[in-house]
Design a protein around this motif. Structure first.
Motif, mmCIF file in Angstrom:
data_model
loop_
_atom_site.group_PDB
_atom_site.id
_atom_site.type_symbol
_atom_site.label_atom_id
_atom_site.label_comp_id
_atom_site.label_asym_id
_atom_site.label_seq_id
_atom_site.Cartn_x
_atom_site.Cartn_y
_atom_site.Cartn_z
ATOM 1 N N VAL A 118 12.461 13.934 -13.586
ATOM 2 C CA VAL A 118 13.057 15.149 -13.578
ATOM 3 C C VAL A 118 14.098 15.519 -12.486
ATOM 4 O O VAL A 118 14.555 16.605 -12.518
ATOM 5 C CB VAL A 118 11.901 16.377 -13.442
ATOM 6 N N PHE A 168 15.448 19.555 -12.996
ATOM 7 C CA PHE A 168 14.507 20.294 -12.377
ATOM 8 C C PHE A 168 14.783 21.060 -11.162
ATOM 9 O O PHE A 168 15.056 20.086 -10.198
ATOM 10 C CB PHE A 168 12.966 19.928 -12.593
ATOM 11 N N LEU A 217 9.972 26.781 -10.849
ATOM 12 C CA LEU A 217 10.555 25.450 -11.252
ATOM 13 C C LEU A 217 11.433 26.034 -12.571
ATOM 14 O O LEU A 217 11.128 26.351 -13.343
ATOM 15 C CB LEU A 217 9.425 24.969 -11.576
ATOM 16 N N MET A 268 13.603 24.495 -15.003
ATOM 17 C CA MET A 268 13.883 23.422 -15.804
ATOM 18 C C MET A 268 15.197 23.559 -16.841
ATOM 19 O O MET A 268 15.062 24.404 -17.745
ATOM 20 C CB MET A 268 12.523 23.294 -16.727
ATOM 21 N N ASP A 307 9.116 16.331 -21.754
ATOM 22 C CA ASP A 307 8.707 17.137 -20.836
ATOM 23 C C ASP A 307 7.452 17.922 -21.180
ATOM 24 O O ASP A 307 6.962 18.949 -20.391
ATOM 25 C CB ASP A 307 9.660 18.034 -20.615
#
Length: 122
Positions: free
Chosen positions: A63, A67, A80, A82, A89
């Motif tokens: 990630v 992220f 978080l 993203m 994911d």
């Protein structure tokens, strides 16, 4: 501490989502906070962790660059962000807290939220 994760949903590949994890209690700033995820049929895996003191972060290689974990101690919340989401994911995302140590190992964490489902379609 009690944790409540939210923000999951269905998104197309390449899209973005922001997860939130709200914590109860007045000592939120004393906890190391992490995000983990678990895909169907797989073990729970580390995603990101943020230090309680200096806000330093660490990410899983899968990630990194996509992220971003952050925390707002005034709101007792971690996030978080993203971006550039991929079908791989897809998972239930969990937030976790521990007062003792900065860790990427899920079994180390004492407190867990209930999870929020992220589904990325291709």
């Amino acid at each position: 501490v009690q944790l409540q994760a939210s923000g999951g949903g269905l998104v197309q590949a390449g899209g973005s989502l922001r997860l939130s994890c709200a914590a109860s209690g007045r000592t939120f700033s004393s906890y190391y906070m992490g995000w983990f995820r678990q895909a169907p049929g797989k073990e729970r895996e580390f995603v990101a962790v943020i230090n309680k003191s200096d806000g330093s972060t660490q990410y899983a290689d899968s990630v990194k660059g996509r992220f971003t974990i952050s925390r707002d101690n005034a709101k007792n919340t971690i996030y978080l962000q993203m971006n550039s989401l991929k079908p791989e994911d897809t998972a239930v995302y969990y937030c976790a807290a521990d007062p003792r140590q900065y860790s990427t190992t899920y079994s180390f964490y004492v407190y867990w939220g209930q999870g929020t489902l992220v589904t990325v379609s291709s």
